[in-house]
Write a protein that holds these residues in place. Sequence first.
Motif, PDB file in Angstrom:
ATOM      1  N   TYR A 152       0.806  -1.225   0.000  1.00  0.00           N
ATOM      2  CA  TYR A 152       0.000   0.000   0.000  1.00  0.00           C
ATOM      3  C   TYR A 152       0.838   1.274   0.000  1.00  0.00           C
ATOM      4  O   TYR A 152       0.420   2.291  -0.516  1.00  0.00           O
ATOM      5  N   GLU A 153       2.010   1.249   0.600  1.00  0.00           N
ATOM      6  CA  GLU A 153       2.806   2.466   0.781  1.00  0.00           C
ATOM      7  C   GLU A 153       1.999   3.542   1.498  1.00  0.00           C
ATOM      8  O   GLU A 153       2.150   4.734   1.238  1.00  0.00           O
ATOM      9  N   GLY A 154       1.106   3.120   2.370  1.00  0.00           N
ATOM     10  CA  GLY A 154       0.302   4.067   3.128  1.00  0.00           C
ATOM     11  C   GLY A 154      -0.854   4.661   2.365  1.00  0.00           C
ATOM     12  O   GLY A 154      -1.545   5.543   2.860  1.00  0.00           O
ATOM     13  N   ARG A 155      -1.091   4.212   1.101  1.00  0.00           N
ATOM     14  CA  ARG A 155      -2.170   4.766   0.288  1.00  0.00           C
ATOM     15  C   ARG A 155      -3.199   3.692  -0.042  1.00  0.00           C
ATOM     16  O   ARG A 155      -2.861   2.524  -0.195  1.00  0.00           O
ATOM     17  N   GLU A 156      -4.440   4.094  -0.147  1.00  0.00           N
ATOM     18  CA  GLU A 156      -5.504   3.185  -0.529  1.00  0.00           C
ATOM     19  C   GLU A 156      -6.268   3.778  -1.705  1.00  0.00           C
ATOM     20  O   GLU A 156      -6.641   4.945  -1.685  1.00  0.00           O
ATOM     21  N   SER A 157      -6.485   2.960  -2.728  1.00  0.00           N
ATOM     22  CA  SER A 157      -7.197   3.408  -3.919  1.00  0.00           C
ATOM     23  C   SER A 157      -8.392   2.504  -4.165  1.00  0.00           C
ATOM     24  O   SER A 157      -8.557   1.477  -3.500  1.00  0.00           O
ATOM     25  N   PHE A 158      -9.240   2.888  -5.149  1.00  0.00           N
ATOM     26  CA  PHE A 158     -10.356   1.989  -5.433  1.00  0.00           C
ATOM     27  C   PHE A 158      -9.871   0.705  -6.101  1.00  0.00           C
ATOM     28  O   PHE A 158     -10.587  -0.290  -6.132  1.00  0.00           O
ATOM     29  N   VAL A 159      -8.640   0.689  -6.581  1.00  0.00           N
ATOM     30  CA  VAL A 159      -8.067  -0.554  -7.106  1.00  0.00           C
ATOM     31  C   VAL A 159      -7.850  -1.550  -5.981  1.00  0.00           C
ATOM     32  O   VAL A 159      -8.221  -2.729  -6.079  1.00  0.00           O
ATOM     33  N   THR A 160      -7.260  -1.097  -4.888  1.00  0.00           N
ATOM     34  CA  THR A 160      -6.987  -2.000  -3.774  1.00  0.00           C
ATOM     35  C   THR A 160      -8.261  -2.382  -3.028  1.00  0.00           C
ATOM     36  O   THR A 160      -8.374  -3.484  -2.512  1.00  0.00           O
ATOM     37  N   GLU A 161      -9.230  -1.462  -2.992  1.00  0.00           N
ATOM     38  CA  GLU A 161     -10.468  -1.759  -2.252  1.00  0.00           C
ATOM     39  C   GLU A 161     -11.359  -2.739  -2.991  1.00  0.00           C
ATOM     40  O   GLU A 161     -11.950  -3.638  -2.383  1.00  0.00           O
ATOM     41  N   PHE A 162     -11.447  -2.594  -4.326  1.00  0.00           N
ATOM     42  CA  PHE A 162     -12.337  -3.455  -5.113  1.00  0.00           C
ATOM     43  C   PHE A 162     -11.573  -4.522  -5.899  1.00  0.00           C
ATOM     44  O   PHE A 162     -12.164  -5.208  -6.735  1.00  0.00           O
ATOM     45  N   ASP A 163     -10.261  -4.679  -5.639  1.00  0.00           N
ATOM     46  CA  ASP A 163      -9.428  -5.690  -6.315  1.00  0.00           C
ATOM     47  C   ASP A 163      -9.521  -5.593  -7.844  1.00  0.00           C
ATOM     48  O   ASP A 163      -9.784  -6.572  -8.545  1.00  0.00           O
ATOM     49  N   LEU A 164      -9.258  -4.400  -8.370  1.00  0.00           N
ATOM     50  CA  LEU A 164      -9.339  -4.175  -9.814  1.00  0.00           C
ATOM     51  C   LEU A 164      -7.970  -4.425 -10.451  1.00  0.00           C
ATOM     52  O   LEU A 164      -7.323  -3.522 -11.003  1.00  0.00           O
ATOM     53  N   VAL A 165      -7.515  -5.664 -10.376  1.00  0.00           N
ATOM     54  CA  VAL A 165      -6.217  -6.044 -10.909  1.00  0.00           C
ATOM     55  C   VAL A 165      -6.354  -7.316 -11.735  1.00  0.00           C
ATOM     56  O   VAL A 165      -7.400  -7.969 -11.732  1.00  0.00           O
ATOM     57  N   CYS A 166      -5.284  -7.646 -12.445  1.00  0.00           N
ATOM     58  CA  CYS A 166      -5.215  -8.866 -13.257  1.00  0.00           C
ATOM     59  C   CYS A 166      -6.345  -8.906 -14.282  1.00  0.00           C
ATOM     60  O   CYS A 166      -6.486  -7.966 -15.061  1.00  0.00           O
ATOM     61  N   THR A 167      -7.196  -9.918 -14.243  1.00  0.00           N
ATOM     62  CA  THR A 167      -8.259 -10.006 -15.257  1.00  0.00           C
ATOM     63  C   THR A 167      -9.288  -8.898 -15.120  1.00  0.00           C
ATOM     64  O   THR A 167     -10.055  -8.644 -16.059  1.00  0.00           O
TER      65      THR A 167
END
Length: 572
Positions: A152-167
């Motif tokens: 996280y490096e101390g930051r939170e985004s909607f990518v990390t909250e909703f797992d908008l990664v990979c597929t």
Amino acid sequence: MEAAEIHTARAGVITVAHRTFIMTTFDDILEEAGKFGRFQKRIFALLCMASMPFAGVYVGVVFQGFTPDHWCHDPGLEQLRENCGLPLEKARRLILPLVNSSAGVLPSQCQRYDVDWNFTDLTCENLDRDITEAQRAAWPTTSCKNGWEYDYEGRESFVTEFDLVCTDAWLVDVLQAILGVGFLVGSVCIGFLADKFGRKVSFLVSNVLSALTGILVAISPNYISLVVFRALHGFGVKGGWMVAYVLITELVGVEYRRVVGVFFQMAFSCGIIVLPLVAYLIPNWRWIQVAFTLPYIIFMSYYWFVPESPRWLLSQNNSSKAVEITEALAKENKKTLSKNIKTLKDDAHSASGSFMDLIRTPNIRKYTLILSFNWFTSAVVYQGLIMRLGILGGNVYIDFLISGLVEFPAAFLILFTIERIGRRLPFATANIVSGAACLITAFIPESLLWLKTVMACVGRLGISMAFEIVMFVNTELYPTFIRNLGVSVCCTLCDIGGIVVPFLLYRLAVIWLELPLIIFGVLAVIAGGLVLLLPETKGVPLPETIDDIELPNRNKEDTNTNVTTNKEKVVV
């Protein structure tokens, strides 16, 4: 028309039965009331403040939607780590297969070894020594079915909250693209409302909508609601920004419109400068959204400080209210008005055009195609270069700040060159320099990071100039009766560019990190070349008719005769 009543529109004269009446236009009154006095400067300052938060909405995805380093979560390994005291880096090397990527061979972010660590013959002693690649290659792999872990490096985004990664990484592109859809629809709809119900009312309504939807974005419980509310937020924000631009240009004298337009854009650049500071101080994407939204709540108070446009009031035959506002303008500017204000009339042309007028004749069709392509290119390259900062892996705050600072020299270069050199050459040069810088940057090795940074800033400088110049060149190339329509139609390509750019940037960067720069460079160079096909508009009167565009040489020959005829005053 009867013989006793003769109109000469250009001179603003009506002669009826030996009585001569002078129709006073708003521009005539500004000669007395002040073209850019204290009244206009106050309104200009207030509306420039409304331009600043738009920057956060436009490219805030760099901070709100950043994708940190991530890897598959393995619940079985967590227990093993605790029992054996494995450091995180060693555990990651243990569970993640190596894959080829645009940056080389790296641990996978989307797969892990499908091993049940509680039922293997590996012990803590085995794990503490390096396992051979041959052993690892024999292990089966699986997707991240238990979710991801993030650095996280101390930051939170909607990518990390909703797992908008990979597929699901493409869903981030949709979030930015849907904002562009909101911009596009909002520009058209709120622009229509501004013409029908007034600039002030439309500006206030758009701010109410922006404030409401901005808060809804901040409290979105899931991805679907986030998509819907971001679209509505874009609808209100872009429409309000455009109305503010129109309102201030309608309050100043003609010769000040270009200057206030450039400085209005500079206020947007100030927002670009402030954005990384806000994101640095607020590490959570929801609270960053609240910070973007608070100004729109404050702007509702403009109901008491910002007037309606007298020009619009005159177009609606509401001359009494227009006179009232104009008198207040003169009073604040410490000017005295003549009695001619009582004859204040609308100077707008009654003729209106259609979309077909933009493509029916050869020259205007050429202008429409070239300007539309330049709007599209400016949006793609400008927004793409900013959003690219979020995927480079450096210090995004410093990189973003440096990138934003180069917009200020761009504005001063415009003001210095357009009245000395002209429009066409700086416009074309800005595009070509930007494109060449993007192409060069793509092939500079990472070992020469300083040179790569310098060239990227040159590209940003060039496209910032091109983006600002295209607006007033657009207004100077169309005849009066289709001028607003021409700007509106060409400008829609700007929002379409905003819809395309996230897919163009993020998906191509997966193949090769520098591939988007190649696309940006080619687009900008082509745009610059096409600009050279446009005529120079410096010192040229604004065209009034299609013939002024299609037959410029004939109209030049007739200029002296027409001017003499139009200025004649006929008395019966």
